[in-house]
Design a protein around this motif. Structure first.
Motif: not given
Length: 844
Positions: A342-348, A552-557, A564-575
């Motif tokens: 994601x924009x704030x997470x990377x994996x080694x 829409x990528x990220x529904x935090x703000x 609101x529903x997307x945040x409750x469900x943990x949705x990060x990306x929608x097309x």
């Protein structure tokens, strides 16, 4: 000769003035000696003394001072020792001055000529010595020894050639210090090799660093900084420095120093330049050899990685190889290959050295994190951090835990997006990584990007095949003209499976700026028929406003019911992709995931949206066609009914009246002739027969019993008139639409007629079922079978009638096994539920 005399030497005006002073002094002394020794010393002895004094002055001071001393001494000997003696009057002074000046000028010319000859000879000797020293150094450079050998030889040759006390060769470091790499001292002591000197203050080393030009200091009394203090402690009085420039960059300097109070000779800097050029050549040769070795090692490493890529090795193997090769090539203890999730997470995903324990672990970083991994993701450009000491937060703290003092990172760019990064770190206190590190690592990141692109291409081919299969399945449903609801459900499921998302749905936009879910797959938080407001920010709302695909990528703000529903469900990306029907926005197809949807998701969903639009358009077209055909059938039925009514109420009634009148006439005529009575009876019988035929004809147009009593009585009447026994099974639990009754009646009439005429049947079974306004009619006979519906126009016309009402007719007629006709007619939810007899009454 005193030091003052030596210091004045070389300046003509000063030497002439000094010679005049010496001459005048010599005259005074010679006059006093001559006057005092006139009665005691023989003249020859005194003359010899004066000659010896002139020779001594010539030896120590040169002809410039010896000539005026000799002239004035002889003149004083002549004037004050040999008779006749002479008074020191004005004339004597003038003569003395003329002689003194003349002797000084002649001495100056002679001294200058002599010095030039001496200087020329010394220059030839010095040049010969310099050329010999340069040849020795050049021979050494040509043998390509180690740079340290060349540095030591050059420093020794410079010190001996210039006849100075100390000589040093220094290299400038990146931290603005100078490190001694070679040293020579005539008396021992001085800076040892490896000494680091800071460049602050005014001194030769600092001046060369700042100006990139030769510099000298003839007096170190006022020198500043650590170097000034150290130089004064060594007793150095003067020094010079010449820069060593390698390929246009300042590499270091050659410096020499003297402990003597006299200034250093003029032109010393230019003599050192020849040696610094040889040093630069040696450095270039050494760097060229190292660069060649480095390039060879680098190309071999790249070749090994490229071979893995060409062999389509698994990405994990390529990633591990890149980490190992970069670590070995640069000799660093920490190398990692990161994949951004994601924009704030990377994996080694690959690691070498001390970073190996972190393999497979996530590397989180907060917003505005100054760490290397965060900045690479944010900027998409190569970066280096040369000092982690003053940085804090997030990934910085983790890097400090690993002992990282400096780091370099290069992003892995795949199809224009930052896919990941290769990062390397070095411990605190280690020399910084080379300036070309970024360019060298970029070659490896390009190979990583190629491996990823190849893998993604293979994956994309498989995905395209899967997507095309999904599209074919949906297209098959559309071609089969199934109900739109079935197509919606299939599209939602196919989108969910193809994109591997958590939720897929199809929505219909309403006029009140809401969206109604018409199909759902995956997460059931938005059930079918649920209605959602389009206020706020969401992919569905953006499609509603623009009629274009949206993401829409990220529904935090984001605000709104859907966000609101997307945040409750943990949705990060929608097309979402629009469903356009006849240039009108009908709805949208949506895919949502807790991860990051691929960039091509909009186009992939749009393909399914087009199939939905086609299905809806086809359904609308079929509905319009069905409605049109139904209107045609209804119009025909109305015409039949009107004809039947006109025949019944008009012609049939008049014929009945005429028949009755004929019979009444035959009865009322008093004793008519037998012939007339027979004619009237025949007329009445003919009229009755015509009425019967007309009644049968009108029944074929539209049976009156159907309009008056309904379908069941009409079928029973058909059974009574049939010459083949008919077994009736009538099950009606509700009134039917008139159009359904008419269609069922004509299908039954045509089927019974065919069975009687062609089937050679002994019995016919007729079953009628009616539930909730829908009708099912089955007619089966035990005849010879083999009927072909396509060869007769009757069944084809009935099929058109049934399809016009949304129904279906099927005929099964295997040879020798009878014929079965099956009719299905659906209820019309939009039609008014009016009993047929009441409708007939209203029509009448």
């Amino acid at each position: 000769m005193t030091g003052r005399l030596r210091r004045c030497r070389g300046r003509l005006e000063a030497e002439i003035f000094l010679a005049l002073v010496v001459g005048a002094t010599a005259f005074v002394l010679a006059a006093l000696v001559s006057a005092a020794a006139r009665t005691y010393v023989p003249g020859a002895l005194l003359a010899a003394f004066f000659i010896l004094a002139a020779l001594v002055v010539a030896h120590f001071g040169g002809v410039l001072y010896a000539l005026p001393v000799g002239v004035v001494s002889i003149e004083a000997f002549d004037w004050y020792f040999l008779p006749p003696l002479r008074d020191l009057d004005a004339a004597t002074l003038v003569v003395l001055a003329l002689l003194l000046v003349m002797s000084v000028l002649v001495g100056a010319v002679a001294a200058r000529a002599g010095r030039r000859a001496t200087a020329s000879e010394q220059a030839r000797d010095m040049l010969a010595d310099e050329q010999a020293a340069l040849r020795r150094v050049a021979t050494l450079v040509a043998r390509q020894p180690s740079p340290a050998e060349v540095f030591e030889a050059v420093t020794k040759e410079v010190g001996r050639l210039l006849e100075l006390d100390m000589a040093y060769l220094m290299v400038y470091e990146a931290d603005e210090t100078a490190r001694v790499v070679a040293a020579w001292s005539l008396k021992g002591g001085g800076y040892p090799v490896g000494t680091r000197l800071t460049l602050e203050g005014d001194n030769v080393v600092g001046r060369v660093f700042r100006t990139h030009r030769p510099a000298r200091m003839d007096d170190y009394t006022d020198a500043e900084g650590t170097i000034g203090e150290y130089v004064r402690a060594l007793g150095i009085r003067a020094g010079i420095g010449t820069p060593i420039v390698v390929e246009g960059r300042l590499w270091g300097l050659m410096t020499a120093a003297s402990t003597e109070p006299e200034p250093l000779p003029v032109g010393v800097e230019s003599r050192i330049t020849a040696f610094t050029d040889l040093v630069a050549t040696a450095i270039l040769n050494a760097e060229a050899r190292r660069a060649l070795e480095r390039v060879a090692a680098e190309q071999a490493a790249l070749g090994r990685v490229a071979t893995l890529v060409a062999e389509a090795a698994p990405p994990s193997k390529v990633f591990a190889a890149v980490a190992d090769e970069v670590a070995g090539l640069f000799g660093v203890p920490l190398v990692g290959l990161f994949r951004y999730d994601t924009a704030r997470c990377a994996t080694v995903i690959a690691a070498s050295g001390d970073l190996s324990p972190y393999l497979g672990r996530t590397w989180d970083f907060p917003p505005d994190d100054p760490s290397l991994i965060a900045l690479l993701k944010a900027t998409g450009r190569p970066l280096r951090i040369d000092d982690y000491e003053d940085l804090t937060r997030g990934g910085i703290e983790r890097a400090k835990e690993l002992g990282v003092g400096a780091a370099v990172g290069v992003p892995v760019i795949v199809e224009g997006r930052v896919w990941g990064a290769v990062a390397m770190g070095i411990a605190k206190g280690r020399p910084p990584l080379p300036a070309d590190t970024v360019d060298r690592v970029t070659a490896f990141t390009d190979l990583v990007a190629t491996a990823i692109a190849d893998t993604e291409a293979r994956t994309e081919i498989g995905r395209l095949a899967e997507e095309q299969a999904a599209l074919r399945r949906v297209a098959t449903l559309v071609a089969r003209a199934v109900q739109p609801g079935e197509v919606f459900a299939a599209v939602a499921e196919e989108i969910g499976r193809v994109l591997e998302v958590d939720h897929a749905s199809v929505v219909r936009y309403e006029s009140d700026a809401t969206a109604t879910v018409v199909a759902l797959w995956g997460n059931d938080s938005t059930p079918v028929s649920s209605n959602w407001s389009l206020e706020g920010e969401s992919a569905l709302a953006q499609v509603f406003r623009t009629s274009r695909s949206a993401r829409k990528d990220g529904f935090e703000h984001l605000a709104g019911e859907i966000a609101d529903l997307a945040r409750r469900l943990g949705t990060n990306s929608a097309v979402a992709a629009p469903i356009i029907i006849d240039d009108r926005l009908w709805g949208a197809a949506l895919a949502a995931s807790s991860g990051h949807l691929p960039l091509a998701a909009e186009g992939r969903i749009a393909n399914f949206a087009e199939l939905i639009a086609t299905a809806i358009s086809n359904a609308d077209t079929r509905s319009e066609l069905t409605a049109s055909r139904a209107r045609v059938v209804a119009a025909a039925d109305d015409t039949r009914r009107r004809l039947e009514r006109d025949l019944h109420d008009g012609i049939q009634q008049r014929l009945v009246s005429l028949a009755l009148k004929a019979r009444a006439t035959a009865t009322a005529t008093p004793e008519p002739s037998q012939e007339i009575q027979g004619e009237l009876s025949m007329l009445a019988d003919g009229l009755v027969a015509a009425v019967d035929e007309l009644r049968e004809f009108s029944r074929g147009i539209h049976p009156a019993v159907l309009s008056e009593a309904g379908l069941a009585p009409a079928l029973r009447e058909l059974a009574r008139h049939s010459v083949v026994p008919i077994a009736l099974d009538l099950n009606l639990d509700s009134e039917l639409e008139e159009s359904l009754e008419v269609a069922a009646y004509y299908v039954a009439s045509e089927a019974l007629t065919n069975a009687v005429k062609h089937a050679q049947a002994s019995v016919i079974e007729l079953r009628l079922d009616c539930h909730d306004g829908a009708l099912t009619l089955s007619i089966r006979d035990d005849g010879i079978g083999g009927a072909d519906p396509s060869r007769g126009s009757g069944i084809i016309g009935l099929t058109d009638r049934a399809e016009a009402l949304g129904g279906r007719i099927s005929v099964i007629s295997p040879p020798g096994d009878g014929t079965t006709l099956h009719l299905q007619l659906p209820a019309d939810p939009k039609a008014a539920r009016m009993p047929s007899r009441l409708r007939s009454a209203v029509a009448t």
